[in-house]
Design a protein around this motif. Sequence first.
Motif: not given
Length: 185
Positions: A163-185
């Motif tokens: 939780n040390e991110m000051k600004r969230y990069n949309k591309a990085s967040m999208a990649k993390m979300k896609a990866w999470l969804e891959k493991y939680t489908e």
Amino acid sequence: MKTLIETLDFPSSYNGVFIREKLEKILDELQLDGIVAEWYYTEPIDESKVGKRGWVKKYWGELNLIILPPHETIEENKKKIDQMELLAQKQEAQQRLLENNHSDVDMSEAVSKTSNSKVIPKTKQPLSPESLAEIIDREKLSIRGAAAEIGVSHSTLLRYLKNEMKRYNKASMAKMKAWLEKYTE
């Protein structure tokens, strides 16, 4: 070597000998740190060609370099390959069911006939540092391994998990979300 040299994109002010020394020093350090198990050229370097005009592109760039990962990384990837094989077996069983029109056959029975592996149930989760950490722990991944799989730098993933991110990069967040969804489908 050609692809590696192009990817590293050294400044044009660097000469070939300096680039080679720097690359080999980095590979040695990675080996000492345990990030790389071993590295070597597939054939011995002909030192008489080193340093001559155009030797980087004409000679060194044509050599093959082998970089072997540590044993732990190989074992982690074997687990992922096993999971992919299980998924392929599931898809094969589904295909057979569709082809044979056996809609009354339970899918779990078809999968159990083709595999002895356990199917781990997955539940959909919102993106959060905790949910990513849970998947990383469950899959027994290192931060670097997870970051490579996600497609972000390990420092970005580590900052997000802490939780040390000051600004969230949309591309990085999208990649993390896609990866999470891959493991939680």
